[in-house]
Structure formats: C-alpha cells, structure tokens
Design a protein around this motif. Structure first.
Motif, PDB file in Angstrom:
ATOM      1  N   ALA B   2       0.623  -0.758  -0.140  1.00 50.46           N
ATOM      2  CA  ALA B   2      -0.457  -0.272  -0.179  1.00 50.46           C
ATOM      3  C   ALA B   2       0.496   1.193   0.354  1.00 50.46           C
ATOM      4  N   GLY B   3       1.905   1.445   0.939  1.00 54.71           N
ATOM      5  CA  GLY B   3       2.521   2.403   0.663  1.00 54.71           C
ATOM      6  C   GLY B   3       2.107   3.889   1.771  1.00 54.71           C
ATOM      7  N   VAL B   4       1.771   5.466   1.178  1.00 53.61           N
ATOM      8  CA  VAL B   4       1.031   5.637   1.707  1.00 53.61           C
ATOM      9  C   VAL B   4      -0.321   6.244   0.930  1.00 53.61           C
ATOM     10  N   THR B   5      -1.621   6.233   1.903  1.00 54.65           N
ATOM     11  CA  THR B   5      -2.923   5.994   2.186  1.00 54.65           C
ATOM     12  C   THR B   5      -3.639   6.902   2.186  1.00 54.65           C
ATOM     13  N   GLN B   6      -4.488   7.709   1.131  1.00 56.21           N
ATOM     14  CA  GLN B   6      -5.033   9.161   1.438  1.00 56.21           C
ATOM     15  C   GLN B   6      -6.038   8.863   0.936  1.00 56.21           C
ATOM     16  N   THR B   7      -7.005   9.164   2.157  1.00 52.50           N
ATOM     17  CA  THR B   7      -8.840   9.490   2.437  1.00 52.50           C
ATOM     18  C   THR B   7      -9.189  11.008   2.760  1.00 52.50           C
ATOM     19  N   PRO B   8     -10.235  10.779   1.791  1.00 46.11           N
ATOM     20  CA  PRO B   8     -10.757  10.889   0.953  1.00 46.11           C
ATOM     21  C   PRO B   8     -10.268  10.885  -0.400  1.00 46.11           C
ATOM     22  N   LYS B   9     -10.097  10.492  -1.618  1.00 48.18           N
ATOM     23  CA  LYS B   9      -9.772  11.157  -2.987  1.00 48.18           C
ATOM     24  C   LYS B   9     -10.133  12.887  -3.569  1.00 48.18           C
ATOM     25  N   PHE B  10     -11.427  12.633  -2.818  1.00 41.43           N
ATOM     26  CA  PHE B  10     -12.011  13.507  -3.989  1.00 41.43           C
ATOM     27  C   PHE B  10     -13.196  14.684  -2.604  1.00 41.43           C
ATOM     28  N   ARG B  11     -13.538  15.835  -3.083  1.00 36.91           N
ATOM     29  CA  ARG B  11     -14.571  16.327  -1.594  1.00 36.91           C
ATOM     30  C   ARG B  11     -14.662  17.098  -2.167  1.00 36.91           C
ATOM     31  N   VAL B  12     -16.521  17.311  -2.130  1.00 34.54           N
ATOM     32  CA  VAL B  12     -16.412  19.304  -2.490  1.00 34.54           C
ATOM     33  C   VAL B  12     -17.096  19.341  -1.071  1.00 34.54           C
ATOM     34  N   LEU B  13     -16.898  20.638  -0.691  1.00 37.74           N
ATOM     35  CA  LEU B  13     -16.894  21.200   0.633  1.00 37.74           C
ATOM     36  C   LEU B  13     -17.911  22.959   0.282  1.00 37.74           C
ATOM     37  N   LYS B  14     -18.718  23.218   1.720  1.00 40.52           N
ATOM     38  CA  LYS B  14     -19.140  24.750   1.148  1.00 40.52           C
ATOM     39  C   LYS B  14     -18.253  25.534   2.074  1.00 40.52           C
ATOM     40  N   THR B  15     -18.719  27.194   1.913  1.00 38.55           N
ATOM     41  CA  THR B  15     -17.788  27.514   3.226  1.00 38.55           C
ATOM     42  C   THR B  15     -17.842  27.190   4.241  1.00 38.55           C
ATOM     43  N   GLY B  16     -17.144  27.318   5.185  1.00 31.61           N
ATOM     44  CA  GLY B  16     -17.354  27.247   6.480  1.00 31.61           C
ATOM     45  C   GLY B  16     -17.268  25.612   6.324  1.00 31.61           C
ATOM     46  N   GLN B  17     -17.717  24.851   6.019  1.00 28.33           N
ATOM     47  CA  GLN B  17     -17.763  23.592   6.487  1.00 28.33           C
ATOM     48  C   GLN B  17     -16.437  23.382   7.101  1.00 28.33           C
ATOM     49  N   SER B  18     -16.315  21.926   7.880  1.00 26.82           N
ATOM     50  CA  SER B  18     -15.225  21.137   8.615  1.00 26.82           C
ATOM     51  C   SER B  18     -14.831  20.123   7.878  1.00 26.82           C
ATOM     52  N   MET B  19     -14.244  19.014   7.380  1.00 18.93           N
ATOM     53  CA  MET B  19     -13.747  17.842   7.705  1.00 18.93           C
ATOM     54  C   MET B  19     -11.974  18.201   7.734  1.00 18.93           C
ATOM     55  N   THR B  20     -11.639  16.935   7.542  1.00 16.76           N
ATOM     56  CA  THR B  20     -10.339  15.953   7.916  1.00 16.76           C
ATOM     57  C   THR B  20      -9.821  14.772   7.004  1.00 16.76           C
ATOM     58  N   LEU B  21      -9.057  15.122   6.285  1.00 13.20           N
ATOM     59  CA  LEU B  21      -8.518  14.593   5.517  1.00 13.20           C
ATOM     60  C   LEU B  21      -7.197  13.415   6.455  1.00 13.20           C
ATOM     61  N   LEU B  22      -7.334  11.841   5.633  1.00 10.99           N
ATOM     62  CA  LEU B  22      -5.848  10.882   6.510  1.00 10.99           C
ATOM     63  C   LEU B  22      -5.275  10.419   5.717  1.00 10.99           C
ATOM     64  N   CYS B  23      -3.952  10.359   6.842  1.00  7.00           N
ATOM     65  CA  CYS B  23      -3.258   9.876   6.098  1.00  7.00           C
ATOM     66  C   CYS B  23      -2.582   8.715   6.366  1.00  7.00           C
ATOM     67  N   ALA B  24      -2.273   7.249   5.776  1.00  6.73           N
ATOM     68  CA  ALA B  24      -1.630   6.531   6.601  1.00  6.73           C
ATOM     69  C   ALA B  24      -1.077   5.259   5.789  1.00  6.73           C
ATOM     70  N   GLN B  25       0.614   5.155   6.625  1.00  7.78           N
ATOM     71  CA  GLN B  25       1.597   4.847   6.057  1.00  7.78           C
ATOM     72  C   GLN B  25       2.144   3.236   6.324  1.00  7.78           C
ATOM     73  N   ASP B  26       1.766   2.381   5.615  1.00  9.24           N
ATOM     74  CA  ASP B  26       2.681   0.578   6.177  1.00  9.24           C
ATOM     75  C   ASP B  26       4.467   0.959   6.496  1.00  9.24           C
ATOM     76  N   MET B  27       4.859   2.081   6.346  1.00  7.98           N
ATOM     77  CA  MET B  27       6.263   1.377   6.069  1.00  7.98           C
ATOM     78  C   MET B  27       6.941   2.427   7.156  1.00  7.98           C
ATOM     79  N   ASN B  28       6.305   2.302   8.164  1.00 10.12           N
ATOM     80  CA  ASN B  28       7.697   2.226   9.173  1.00 10.12           C
ATOM     81  C   ASN B  28       8.021   4.054   9.752  1.00 10.12           C
ATOM     82  N   HIS B  29       7.364   4.477   9.020  1.00 11.49           N
ATOM     83  CA  HIS B  29       8.002   5.728   8.797  1.00 11.49           C
ATOM     84  C   HIS B  29       7.667   6.761   9.683  1.00 11.49           C
TER      85      HIS B  29
END
Lengths: 108, 115
Positions: B2-29
C-alpha cells in the motif's frame, strides 16, 4: 517567490526529440532531488544528487548538479510518450523546498 | 504494497464546513508531511510530524490543524473551509535520517473543492 525556479514551465515535443529542464536558485543546497508526477498520482523520486558537478544517468535521463550546488538540469534523450508528466525539482537547505515544476508532454 | 494511502480522494465542501483528511502509511516511517499543490506554485508544506505525538508548522499552516496520535496515521483538519483552500493535498512520509538524501513517498492525493 520560489526558492527554486524551474524552466520552462511547459514543454511539448515530438517523440524522439531531446529536452532539457532547468532548476535554478541563488541559494546553495546540500542536495537536490528530481521527482516525476503523472496525472492523478503523487510525485515519485527519480534521483538525488549531492555533490557539486555530479552527473547521474537513469536510462535516457541525465541529471546534473551544478558545481556551486545552486542549480540542476534534467536532460531526456529520445523522449517517449511515457516520459510525459510533471517534473519537480526539490532542494534541501535546512529543509526540503520544491520548485513549481515543468509539465512535459511528449507527442507520439 | 500500500505505501501511503489518503482518504478521501475527492471532496466538495461549502464555505465554513469542516473536514478531515486521513493519511496512513505502512512503511514504519517516522516523518510524515502534508503538502498542498496549486497550479504554478509547486508543493507547499502545510504541517509535518517527526514522530508519534509531535507536529510542527510548515510554510502555509494557517487554516489547518494536524494530529499524529498513531505513528502510521497523520490527520489534516480544516475547521472552517474557505475557497482559498481549494487544492490538491498530498501526504508524504520518509524514514529518519538526514533530510539531504531521504526519499519522500507520496500518496495519490486528495482533491478538495470549497464552494
């Protein structure tokens, strides 16, 4: 202003032609990296150069680090459509800084 | 693989909304980074982490927060999204050691549009 200036910003050539991309700065770097990024993907490291004047070859790609470690170039010989992508240089000077990139299109 | 995996790949938000992007890596970096990529501006560092429980500001940190509660995960949060945060976000990781020769491993990117 970018610490690293890449030129040209865009390059479109015919398959089989040669091309050179430049990465210039007024600052000295301890090393310089070149990445290639394809559409919809993240950058992938091609090479790291660390010594002034160093030349590295990766098949048809030749990378050179300037003698003063302020600039670098990437030369592609006999370009192929698979070489199409965004080429990014990144220099280490206390931290890693990226140039804005050169978009290369190789037409079949 | 897998390496480095990001979720989500796409997102549309309205001004003022909140969100979180997740990054996961399996290389023990140990080191992880969040960049944003905008046309003509290259990759700009937002925040980074040199190990679990640590975070630090990069060159464009305003409007973003991060957390590194687990070594393999690095979260990027937008508390109140603004149109200026429309961009493609990349997570990257690398092994410890001198930054001079360390290779960055990137995820595939997360395209965020703020209306």
């Amino acid at each position: 202003t970018q610490l690293l200036e890449q030129s040209p910003q865009f390059l479109s050539i015919q398959e089989g032609e040669n091309l050179t991309v430049y990465c210039n700065s007024s600052s000295v770097f301890s090393s310089l990296q070149w990445y290639r990024q394809e559409p919809g993907e993240g950058p992938v490291l091609l090479v790291t150069v660390v010594t002034g004047g160093e030349v590295k070859k990766l098949k048809r790609l030749t990378f050179q680090f300037g003698d003063a470690r302020k600039d670098s170039s990437l030369h592609i010989t006999a370009a192929q459509p698979g070489d199409t992508g965004l080429y990014l240089c990144a220099g280490v000077r206390y931290k890693l800084s990226f140039g804005a990139g050169t978009t290369v299109t190789v037409r079949a | 693989n897998a390496g480095v995996t990001q979720t989500p790949k796409f997102r549309v938000l309205k001004t003022g909304q909140s969100m979180t992007l997740l990054c996961a890596q399996d290389m023990n970096h140990e080191y992880m980074y969040w960049y944003r990529q905008d046309p003509g501006m290259g990759l700009r560092l937002i925040h980074y982490s040199v190990g679990e429980g640590t975070t630090a500001k990069g060159e464009v940190p305003d409007g973003y927060n991060v957390s590194r509660l687990k070594k393999q995960n690095f979260l990027l949060g937008l508390e109140s999204a603004a149109p200026s945060q429309t961009s493609v976000y990349f997570c990257a990781s690398r092994q410890t050691g001198a930054p001079d020769t360390g290779e960055l491993f990137f995820g595939e990117g997360s395209r965020l549009t703020v209306l």
